[in-house]
Write an enzyme that holds these catalytic residues in place. Structure first.
Site: not given
Ligand code: IVH
Length: 734
Positions: A114, A116, A118, A226, A314, A412, A415, A436, A441
């Site tokens: 079947e 699977k 998610d 299921y 999987k 940064c 800034c 930073c 900022c």
């Protein structure tokens, strides 16, 4: 591997898996792919097997991920909800078959294959054909009662069809959102300036755990069934038989499944499923191979966690190869500089990808990723695409090693402020990072504002990343609470587009923000504390602190936080002064005696703290959190925030001050109440600080009984538990 190394690695993996379990099951915002998670879990299982001396009953490998969250009533499953063993490898599928063949004494075994799905697991209970309850998997033996939310699902039949219906049955399946519905909701969110959800599974999980069924109904969850739990009488002979019955009862089932003989035929079906799965309504992340015959299933049995008669195969996450054009740097709300891969656009798992996360500089170096490289990227469905690896053999000559500090010119990128190396803990990319240092900022301000308004914080819907950045850019907001000063008109005319292509935020969205920010005024201290991004204060810490203090002012001078720091000092001193200390052993008998006495005094002082201000305080509320909370509240930015809240007339209250009349009490409901529905009675109990339980015991505080109350009422009388009528209950609540 030496036992020492194994022990260390086991500890690391346990922490990692436990953290990822909580992110996935409780918060619906995983940070790593299923594939990476499964690999960690597998490594941990292997090490625990190889080094049984380190196996522990509380290891995450010994339990199923717990999805329970506060706000829902807990209900026991009549038959435990198990998880599935999984594999990514055909050889292990053959080994699964060989094991069963040995166990059952025959090689000729029938299987079903079947999809699977998610989504998230639920168990539906039908009694005499009537739907009565939906419960999440929880911790396997008991889960959250999500009946009110599941009732909003249009494909759920309130009544099973046909005559052949068991008296009582638990039917298990998966809740999901279709890709179309996922896109619709995200488009709506983007239009309203809100952050889109990462994927359908997260959105479905978040939706099922909303406390407002009306909002759930708007989001159109779907369902597929299921498997069976408890079933009386037991009428199902095989998995194929079950599939037929589920359909005959009018329940939604999988589009396709295969009934086959032998494992090679099962493997062929897995391949066919892989080719078909993109057409299914739900996300399919693998195949579930089940022994068809129920008598054989029973014979094969189950471990604590999973049946021996079924396994999940999987599918590997989709990957693609493309060129890394550049590495840009983003600045987050705490100032951490994170590298982002700018890619040559490539089609992957149904969408075009042009950016991917690179986590942090260490990881870029470890994986030897350089600008210009051919890289492999992965999109695992639930997370932002990630760069897996590079191919140095195909590297253009002279590509330099990536150096973040050099890439941003030592400042940064937003800034131009000072940056520094810092150690970051759990919340963000773990390890060492550049940060930073400028609290003001623009990127940090926008990050904090977006966070302040997020669902988990003050839930001011409408202010997502884009709107937050705009409000900061235009100077309307510096600190998050400045949002209260932005006029409706300003919000309504906010241009989220460009001068050439304006995209105005609009009156309706603006009105939503105004309403939400007003509602947020009444939220408790714990929410505000979390929302204001106090360094090191995550959701759990905020809750602990919010429960133990009445106001920000009380927290700023908290005896509890002082006690936490004092205890750490005392313990450190005791460590130094211990007569048998390796670093500083006692020099004489006299010295030894003196230090012994000193240590006893230190321990006594610790005991006094633990019996007093620290009683019941969890260990993770440690000195680092205490110091940073105190420092922040007394710092310039902290004082500025507190003054602003005062000016706005916002004084968040700790839950200590707001405890309801039912705090510490557990109630059991039975029978039909004259005016209240079961759900509304439960909500009233929760709102008054009480808990709702499904069964009566000596610990039950009250039984709330209505018409046709049954065995629970008898039990209450037998145990002497007080029984309330609805009128008495309402009077109690005032
Ligand atoms: S049967 C006792 N069948 O996957 C066996 N599970 O990773 C119970 N799942 O807990 C599971 N699709 O929530 C089964 N066709 C399917 C499934 C399926 C998805 C989920 C289920 C399970 C989890 C394990």
């Amino acid at each position: 591997m030496t036992p020492d190394l194994a022990q260390q690695r086991i500890a690391e993996l346990r922490a990692q898996v436990a953290r990822d379990d909580a992110l996935y099951y409780q918060q619906a915002r995983p940070e790593i792919s299923d594939f990476a998670y499964d690999a960690n879990r597998r490594e941990l299982e292997d090490l625990e097997r190889q080094f049984p001396q380190f196996a522990r009953p509380d290891s995450p490998t010994q339990r199923v991920g717990d999805d329970r969250v506060p706000g829902f009533r807990e209900v026991a499953h009549r038959q435990k909800m198990l998880s599935l063993d999984n594999t990514y490898n055909a050889e292990e599928l053959r080994a699964f078959h060989a094991r069963l063949a040995r166990l059952l004494g025959t090689d000729d075994l029938g299987y079903t294959v079947e999809p699977k799905i998610d989504g998230l697991a639920v168990s539906l209970t039908y009694e005499d054909g009537r739907f009565v309850r939906a419960v999440t998997r929880g911790q396997g033996d008991r889960g959250d009662d999500v009946t009110a939310n599941v009732r909003t699902i249009p494909s759920l039949p309130p009544q099973l069809a046909g005559g052949d219906v068991p008296r009582a049955v638990e039917i298990r399946g998966e809740i999901y959102l279709t890709a179309a519905e996922f896109e619709r909701i995200n488009a709506e969110r983007i239009a309203a300036g809100e952050e889109p959800y990462a994927n359908p599974r997260n959105l479905a999980a978040g939706t099922l755990k909303l406390l407002d069924p009306a909002e759930v109904a708007r989001r159109k969850l779907d369902l597929v069934l299921y498997s069976l739990g408890h079933c009386e009488p037991a009428i199902v002979a095989s998995q194929t038989d079950l599939q037929h019955r589920l359909r005959a009862w009018g329940l939604p089932v999988v589009e396709r499944y295969w009934t086959v003989r032998g494992i090679e035929a099962a493997w062929a079906a897995v391949g066919e499923l892989d080719r078909l799965r993109s057409r299914f309504a739900y996300g399919t992340d693998g195949a579930v191979i089940k022994l068809d015959d129920v008598a054989q299933q029973r014979e094969a049995g189950a471990t604590d966690k999973a049946p021996r008669w079924a396994i999940a195969y999987k599918f590997k996450p989709d990957t693609a190869r493309t060129r890394l054009r550049a590495i840009t740097i983003q600045v987050g709300k705490t100032g951490i500089l994170s590298p982002v891969a700018e890619l040559e656009p490539v089609l992957l798992a149904g969408s075009t990808i042009s950016r991917a996360t690179l986590h942090n500089e260490d990881e870029i170096r470890r994986k030897d990723i350089r600008v210009g490289d051919l890289v492999e990227i992965e999109k695992a469905g639930e997370v932002i695409p990630a760069v897996l690896q590079s191919f140095p053999a195909e590297r253009p000559a002279g590509a330099p090693v990536f150096d973040l500090q050099a890439a941003v010119g030592g400042q940064c990128p937003v800034c131009a402020g000072r940056i520094a190396r810092v150690v970051v803990a759990a919340e963000e990319a773990e390890g060492v990072a550049w940060k930073c240092q400028n609290y003001d900022c623009r990127a940090q301000r926008a990050g904090r504002l977006g966070f302040f308004c997020s669902r988990r914080a003050l839930a001011i819907d409408g202010v997502g990343g884009v709107v937050a950045a705009k409000l900061v850019e235009l100077g309307h907001v510096q600190d998050p609470p400045d949002l209260y000063d932005v006029a409706l008109e300003t919000l309504a005319t906010l241009n989220l587009g460009t001068a050439e292509e304006p995209r105005v935020f609009g009156e309706k969205n603006a009105a939503k923000i105004v309403a939400a920010r007003e509602a947020a005024r009444a939220l408790p201290l714990e929410k505000w504390l979390y929302a204001l991004s106090v360094p090191d204060v995550g959701e759990t810490t905020a809750r602990e602190l919010g429960r133990r203090h009445r106001t920000f002012d009380e927290l700023a001078d908290s005896p509890l936080l002082r006690a936490v720091l004092r205890r750490a000092e005392l313990l450190a001193q005791r460590e130094r002064e211990a007569p048998a200390s390796r670093k500083n052993p006692a020099k004489s008998d006299e010295d030894k005696a003196r230090r012994k006495e000193l240590c006893a005094r230190l321990e006594a002082e610790v005991a006094v703290l633990e019996a007093g201000p620290l009683a019941g305080v969890p260990a993770d509320l440690g000195p680092a959190v205490a110091a940073s909370t105190r420092e922040f509240l007394a710092s310039g930015p902290g004082l500025r925030l507190r003054a602003k809240l005062r000016q706005l007339g916002i004084e968040p209250q700790g839950t200590v001050a707001r405890a309801g009349v039912l705090t510490g009490k557990t109630l059991v409901l039975t029978g039909t109440l004259p005016t209240l529905t079961r759900e509304s009675a439960e909500q009233k109990i929760l709102a008054a600080g009480g808990k709702v339980s499904g069964s009566v015991s000596k610990k039950t505080s009250y039984v709330l009984a209505g018409e046709a109350a049954g065995s629970k009422l008898d039990k209450a009388q037998e145990l002497g538990v007080p029984v309330l009528t609805e009128a008495e209950f309402l009077r109690l609540l005032g």
